[in-house]
Design an enzyme around this catalytic site. Structure first.
Site, PDB file in Angstrom:
ATOM      1  N   THR A 108       0.805  -1.232   0.000  1.00  0.00           N
ATOM      2  CA  THR A 108       0.000   0.000   0.000  1.00  0.00           C
ATOM      3  C   THR A 108       0.834   1.275   0.000  1.00  0.00           C
ATOM      4  O   THR A 108       1.943   1.312   0.553  1.00  0.00           O
ATOM      5  CB  THR A 108      -0.909   0.022   1.255  1.00  0.00           C
ATOM      6  OG1 THR A 108      -1.441   1.340   1.446  1.00  0.00           O
ATOM      7  CG2 THR A 108      -0.162  -0.335   2.530  1.00  0.00           C
ATOM      8  N   GLU A 141       0.254   3.603   1.850  1.00  0.00           N
ATOM      9  CA  GLU A 141       0.390   4.034   3.257  1.00  0.00           C
ATOM     10  C   GLU A 141       1.799   3.766   3.778  1.00  0.00           C
ATOM     11  O   GLU A 141       2.205   4.323   4.793  1.00  0.00           O
ATOM     12  CB  GLU A 141      -0.640   3.323   4.132  1.00  0.00           C
ATOM     13  CG  GLU A 141      -2.034   3.912   4.044  1.00  0.00           C
ATOM     14  CD  GLU A 141      -2.136   5.310   4.643  1.00  0.00           C
ATOM     15  OE1 GLU A 141      -1.859   5.470   5.825  1.00  0.00           O
ATOM     16  OE2 GLU A 141      -2.492   6.244   3.899  1.00  0.00           O
ATOM     17  N   TYR A 151      -1.229   0.549  10.875  1.00  0.00           N
ATOM     18  CA  TYR A 151      -1.564  -0.119   9.609  1.00  0.00           C
ATOM     19  C   TYR A 151      -0.364  -0.083   8.656  1.00  0.00           C
ATOM     20  O   TYR A 151       0.062  -1.098   8.119  1.00  0.00           O
ATOM     21  CB  TYR A 151      -2.776   0.575   8.974  1.00  0.00           C
ATOM     22  CG  TYR A 151      -3.068   0.111   7.553  1.00  0.00           C
ATOM     23  CD1 TYR A 151      -3.824  -1.029   7.323  1.00  0.00           C
ATOM     24  CD2 TYR A 151      -2.584   0.816   6.446  1.00  0.00           C
ATOM     25  CE1 TYR A 151      -4.087  -1.468   6.020  1.00  0.00           C
ATOM     26  CE2 TYR A 151      -2.833   0.393   5.156  1.00  0.00           C
ATOM     27  CZ  TYR A 151      -3.588  -0.749   4.942  1.00  0.00           C
ATOM     28  OH  TYR A 151      -3.836  -1.175   3.655  1.00  0.00           O
ATOM     29  N   LYS A 187       1.936  -3.196   7.305  1.00  0.00           N
ATOM     30  CA  LYS A 187       1.997  -3.482   5.867  1.00  0.00           C
ATOM     31  C   LYS A 187       3.443  -3.467   5.358  1.00  0.00           C
ATOM     32  O   LYS A 187       3.782  -4.168   4.413  1.00  0.00           O
ATOM     33  CB  LYS A 187       1.157  -2.465   5.094  1.00  0.00           C
ATOM     34  CG  LYS A 187      -0.337  -2.785   5.101  1.00  0.00           C
ATOM     35  CD  LYS A 187      -0.644  -3.929   4.131  1.00  0.00           C
ATOM     36  CE  LYS A 187      -2.126  -4.203   4.030  1.00  0.00           C
ATOM     37  NZ  LYS A 187      -2.429  -5.290   3.081  1.00  0.00           N
TER      38      LYS A 187
HETATM   39  P1  NAP Z   1     -11.658  -4.739   2.385  1.00  0.00           P
HETATM   40  O1  NAP Z   1     -12.794  -4.431   1.486  1.00  0.00           O
HETATM   41  O2  NAP Z   1     -11.681  -4.251   3.789  1.00  0.00           O
HETATM   42  O3  NAP Z   1     -11.477  -6.338   2.406  1.00  0.00           O
HETATM   43  C1  NAP Z   1     -10.643  -6.969   3.324  1.00  0.00           C
HETATM   44  C2  NAP Z   1     -10.791  -8.470   3.193  1.00  0.00           C
HETATM   45  O4  NAP Z   1      -9.882  -9.108   4.092  1.00  0.00           O
HETATM   46  C3  NAP Z   1     -12.197  -8.992   3.555  1.00  0.00           C
HETATM   47  O5  NAP Z   1     -12.541 -10.040   2.680  1.00  0.00           O
HETATM   48  C4  NAP Z   1     -11.994  -9.558   4.956  1.00  0.00           C
HETATM   49  O6  NAP Z   1     -12.882 -10.617   5.289  1.00  0.00           O
HETATM   50  C5  NAP Z   1     -10.578 -10.119   4.817  1.00  0.00           C
HETATM   51  N1  NAP Z   1      -9.941 -10.367   6.102  1.00  0.00           N
HETATM   52  C6  NAP Z   1      -9.686  -9.465   7.085  1.00  0.00           C
HETATM   53  N2  NAP Z   1      -9.095 -10.069   8.124  1.00  0.00           N
HETATM   54  C7  NAP Z   1      -8.961 -11.386   7.812  1.00  0.00           C
HETATM   55  C8  NAP Z   1      -8.438 -12.525   8.477  1.00  0.00           C
HETATM   56  N3  NAP Z   1      -7.934 -12.454   9.720  1.00  0.00           N
HETATM   57  N4  NAP Z   1      -8.462 -13.714   7.837  1.00  0.00           N
HETATM   58  C9  NAP Z   1      -9.004 -13.821   6.600  1.00  0.00           C
HETATM   59  N5  NAP Z   1      -9.531 -12.786   5.930  1.00  0.00           N
HETATM   60  C10 NAP Z   1      -9.511 -11.578   6.514  1.00  0.00           C
HETATM   61  O7  NAP Z   1     -10.285  -4.212   1.761  1.00  0.00           O
HETATM   62  P2  NAP Z   1      -9.917  -3.822   0.226  1.00  0.00           P
HETATM   63  O8  NAP Z   1     -10.138  -2.386   0.027  1.00  0.00           O
HETATM   64  O9  NAP Z   1     -10.515  -4.803  -0.683  1.00  0.00           O
HETATM   65  O10 NAP Z   1      -8.340  -4.016   0.260  1.00  0.00           O
HETATM   66  C11 NAP Z   1      -7.757  -5.281  -0.040  1.00  0.00           C
HETATM   67  C12 NAP Z   1      -6.323  -5.333   0.478  1.00  0.00           C
HETATM   68  O11 NAP Z   1      -5.554  -4.338  -0.157  1.00  0.00           O
HETATM   69  C13 NAP Z   1      -6.173  -5.102   1.973  1.00  0.00           C
HETATM   70  O12 NAP Z   1      -5.102  -5.894   2.434  1.00  0.00           O
HETATM   71  C14 NAP Z   1      -5.791  -3.627   2.060  1.00  0.00           C
HETATM   72  O13 NAP Z   1      -5.073  -3.381   3.227  1.00  0.00           O
HETATM   73  C15 NAP Z   1      -4.964  -3.462   0.798  1.00  0.00           C
HETATM   74  N6  NAP Z   1      -4.971  -2.157   0.153  1.00  0.00           N
HETATM   75  C16 NAP Z   1      -6.135  -1.531  -0.134  1.00  0.00           C
HETATM   76  C17 NAP Z   1      -6.100  -0.303  -0.815  1.00  0.00           C
HETATM   77  C18 NAP Z   1      -7.372   0.414  -1.184  1.00  0.00           C
HETATM   78  O14 NAP Z   1      -7.300   1.606  -1.474  1.00  0.00           O
HETATM   79  N7  NAP Z   1      -8.511  -0.267  -1.242  1.00  0.00           N
HETATM   80  C19 NAP Z   1      -4.870   0.253  -1.181  1.00  0.00           C
HETATM   81  C20 NAP Z   1      -3.699  -0.452  -0.906  1.00  0.00           C
HETATM   82  C21 NAP Z   1      -3.753  -1.662  -0.240  1.00  0.00           C
HETATM   83  P3  NAP Z   1     -14.294 -10.370   6.055  1.00  0.00           P
HETATM   84  O15 NAP Z   1     -15.320 -10.179   4.984  1.00  0.00           O
HETATM   85  O16 NAP Z   1     -14.455 -11.665   6.808  1.00  0.00           O
HETATM   86  O17 NAP Z   1     -14.111  -9.181   6.945  1.00  0.00           O
HETATM   87  O1  F7E Z   2      -9.012   8.215   4.356  1.00  0.00           O
HETATM   88  C1  F7E Z   2      -9.332  11.773   5.413  1.00  0.00           C
HETATM   89  C2  F7E Z   2      -8.437  10.874   6.248  1.00  0.00           C
HETATM   90  O2  F7E Z   2     -10.045   6.205   5.368  1.00  0.00           O
HETATM   91  C3  F7E Z   2      -8.513   9.043   3.346  1.00  0.00           C
HETATM   92  C4  F7E Z   2      -7.281   2.205   2.747  1.00  0.00           C
HETATM   93  O3  F7E Z   2      -7.822   1.520   1.649  1.00  0.00           O
HETATM   94  O4  F7E Z   2      -6.086   3.699   1.302  1.00  0.00           O
HETATM   95  C5  F7E Z   2      -7.028   3.649   2.357  1.00  0.00           C
HETATM   96  O5  F7E Z   2      -6.534   4.340   3.495  1.00  0.00           O
HETATM   97  C6  F7E Z   2      -8.213  10.428   3.881  1.00  0.00           C
HETATM   98  C7  F7E Z   2      -7.422  10.451   5.192  1.00  0.00           C
HETATM   99  O6  F7E Z   2      -8.403   5.969   3.442  1.00  0.00           O
HETATM  100  C8  F7E Z   2     -12.646  11.661   6.862  1.00  0.00           C
HETATM  101  O7  F7E Z   2      -7.884  11.591   7.335  1.00  0.00           O
HETATM  102  C9  F7E Z   2     -11.267  13.178   6.185  1.00  0.00           C
HETATM  103  O8  F7E Z   2      -6.414  11.426   5.102  1.00  0.00           O
HETATM  104  O9  F7E Z   2     -10.629   6.804   2.993  1.00  0.00           O
HETATM  105  P1  F7E Z   2      -9.620   6.767   4.059  1.00  0.00           P
HETATM  106  P2  F7E Z   2      -6.840   5.894   3.778  1.00  0.00           P
HETATM  107  O10 F7E Z   2      -6.579   6.141   5.215  1.00  0.00           O
HETATM  108  O11 F7E Z   2      -6.120   6.722   2.773  1.00  0.00           O
HETATM  109  C10 F7E Z   2      -4.807   3.122   1.582  1.00  0.00           C
HETATM  110  C11 F7E Z   2      -3.962   3.212   0.333  1.00  0.00           C
HETATM  111  C12 F7E Z   2      -4.892   1.759   2.163  1.00  0.00           C
HETATM  112  O12 F7E Z   2      -3.999   0.943   1.995  1.00  0.00           O
HETATM  113  C13 F7E Z   2      -5.989   1.518   3.161  1.00  0.00           C
HETATM  114  O13 F7E Z   2      -6.259   0.106   3.276  1.00  0.00           O
HETATM  115  O14 F7E Z   2      -9.452  11.069   4.183  1.00  0.00           O
HETATM  116  N1  F7E Z   2     -10.668  11.981   5.980  1.00  0.00           N
HETATM  117  N2  F7E Z   2     -12.479  13.007   6.729  1.00  0.00           N
HETATM  118  C14 F7E Z   2     -11.503  11.016   6.388  1.00  0.00           C
HETATM  119  N3  F7E Z   2     -11.375   9.672   6.367  1.00  0.00           N
HETATM  120  C15 F7E Z   2     -12.416   8.945   6.812  1.00  0.00           C
HETATM  121  N4  F7E Z   2     -12.329   7.606   6.757  1.00  0.00           N
HETATM  122  N5  F7E Z   2     -13.562   9.537   7.297  1.00  0.00           N
HETATM  123  C16 F7E Z   2     -13.728  10.894   7.345  1.00  0.00           C
HETATM  124  O15 F7E Z   2     -14.754  11.402   7.790  1.00  0.00           O
END
Ligand code: NAP
Ligand code: F7E
Length: 338
Positions: free
Chosen positions: A124, A126, A148, A152
């Site tokens: 990620t 992050e 987090y 990661k």
């Molecule tokens: P998400 O919608 O929150 O999905 C997370 C998945 O992980 C769900 O299927 C959840 O299962 C499963 N999971 C969580 N804990 C587990 C455990 N202990 N054992 C088995 N399964 C588990 O996340 P996403 O947005 O699809 O992201 C997918 C991955 O990419 C994550 O690792 C996230 O950190 C990473 N990532 C996301 C982004 C982004 O912007 N979306 C960017 C960079 C990296 P349940 O349904 O049982 O909860």
């Molecule tokens: O926040 C700001 C908050 O929670 C984005 C995950 O998929 O992307 C995601 O992480 C920004 C932050 O995502 C609110 O402070 C303002 O700066 O949507 P977010 P994230 O933290 O960027 C990365 C790449 C991952 O890997 C993660 O799994 O938005 N913000 N106001 C807020 N955020 C939330 N959630 N709620 C608010 O009300």
């Protein structure tokens, strides 16, 4: 014979798009699901009959070895994670168990059962956190800003280490934020599109937001799972940044989402006093509240996807405007159905 893929995190946003992509390509798809009191297939409910589900948990290596033996996977997409950054301060141990040790568990299960299996790790942006370069690429130094991000980073390095130690095909995608109509409602984009739809339909008065100045590089999840698959089809495993190369503030996302329902927002005040009012009616539709601010913020992320574009031939297809519009339109439909 069809290729076999094992997807962890299949019920989540990315896992569900990955499953659709692999089914389209003719793979036999296996998906890890956790045991729940109430059975629930999350985002793969609509394709559940095409998936072979395996009960396992990232924190339990015994179950992951079982998943590897059952699936006989050629490719493992390790997408599972505790994915919400804010929760990682409240639950740092579980975040580390899943996002760091969980990756080691999955890698070791692959190594024990079949080290020829290819392995993808969901890294990620992050990990860049307090970004050390204006545009972050594969060579930018890491500086995570949350439990987090720290967890990661371990997952990222242990994936690289298994490649170098055991000569396994293990790769990481350093993915910048990607969203969709399947995004959890706690994330800022979906919170905004759901809130805007509710305001439009008269079900909510005002959106309560945290830091409106935070900037993110937002793409569509459908584009990003294509990059994951491409990374797994190369001659040699490597790590890639996947991003749009554009960055926008949370404030801009709010404005764009309201535009989709024909509301123009005007901003007044600064910091915690800032409000967004409807240009036509003068009604306050957005308020800033302290509870949504992070203990340590990632102020700005902006990715450089050049390597993925040149080596994988990957290109983002869905624009920012189309992303916001499809999320708002989907939430309007969902809420009208409710
Ligand atoms: P998400 O919608 O929150 O999905 C997370 C998945 O992980 C769900 O299927 C959840 O299962 C499963 N999971 C969580 N804990 C587990 C455990 N202990 N054992 C088995 N399964 C588990 O996340 P996403 O947005 O699809 O992201 C997918 C991955 O990419 C994550 O690792 C996230 O950190 C990473 N990532 C996301 C982004 C982004 O912007 N979306 C960017 C960079 C990296 P349940 O349904 O049982 O909860
Ligand atoms: O926040 C700001 C908050 O929670 C984005 C995950 O998929 O992307 C995601 O992480 C920004 C932050 O995502 C609110 O402070 C303002 O700066 O949507 P977010 P994230 O933290 O960027 C990365 C790449 C991952 O890997 C993660 O799994 O938005 N913000 N106001 C807020 N955020 C939330 N959630 N709620 C608010 O009300």
């Amino acid at each position: 014979m069809s290729k076999k893929a094992l997807i962890t995190g299949i019920t989540g946003q990315d896992g569900s798009f990955m499953a659709e992509l692999l089914l389209d390509k003719g793979y036999d798809v296996y998906g890890v699901v956790r045991r729940k009191a109430v059975l629930n297939y999350g985002n793969v409910e609509h394709i559940k009959d095409s998936i072979n589900f395996v009960n396992a948990d990232m924190t339990d290596i015994v179950s992951l070895i079982g998943a590897m033996k059952t699936s006989k996977a050629d490719e493992v997409y390790n997408i599972a994670g505790q994915s919400f950054v804010a929760t990682s301060w409240e639950q740092p141990i579980v975040t580390t168990e899943i996002n760091a040790v969980g990756v080691l568990n999955m890698l070791e299960a692959v190594r024990k059962v079949n080290p020829a299996t290819r392995f993808y790790q969901a890294s990620t942006s992050e990990m860049f956190g307090h970004a050390q370069e204006a545009k972050q690429s594969e060579t930018t130094p890491f500086y995570p800003r949350s439990p987090y991000g720290v967890a990661k980073l371990y997952g990222h390095w242990i994936t690289k280490n298994y490649r170098e130690s055991y000569n396994m095909y293990t790769c990481s995608g350093i993915l910048f934020n990607h969203e969709s109509e399947r995004r959890g409602k706690e994330f800022v984009t979906r919170k905004i599109t759901d809130g805007v739809a509710r305001i439009k339909l008269g079900l909510l008065d005002c959106l309560e937001m945290g830091n409106l100045d935070a900037k993110r590089d937002w793409g569509h999840a459908k584009d990003y799972v294509k990059a994951m698959w491409l990374m797994m089809q190369q001659d040699e495993a490597d790590d890639y940044v996947i991003a749009t190369g554009e960055t926008r503030t949370v404030r801009e996302f709010v404005e764009k989402a309201f535009e989709c329902v024909d509301i123009i927002i005007k901003w007044q005040g600064k910091g915690l006093e800032e409000i967004g009012v409807c240009k036509t009616t003068g009604k306050t539709l957005v308020r800033v509240v302290p509870q949504y601010f992070r203990l340590a913020e990632v102020d700005i992320l902006l990715g450089n996807p050049k390597k993925a574009e040149e080596k994988l031939g990957w290109k983002r297809e869905i624009s920012f405007d189309d992303l916001v519009r499809c999320m708002v339109e989907n939430d309007l439909k969902l809420i009208e159905k409710e």
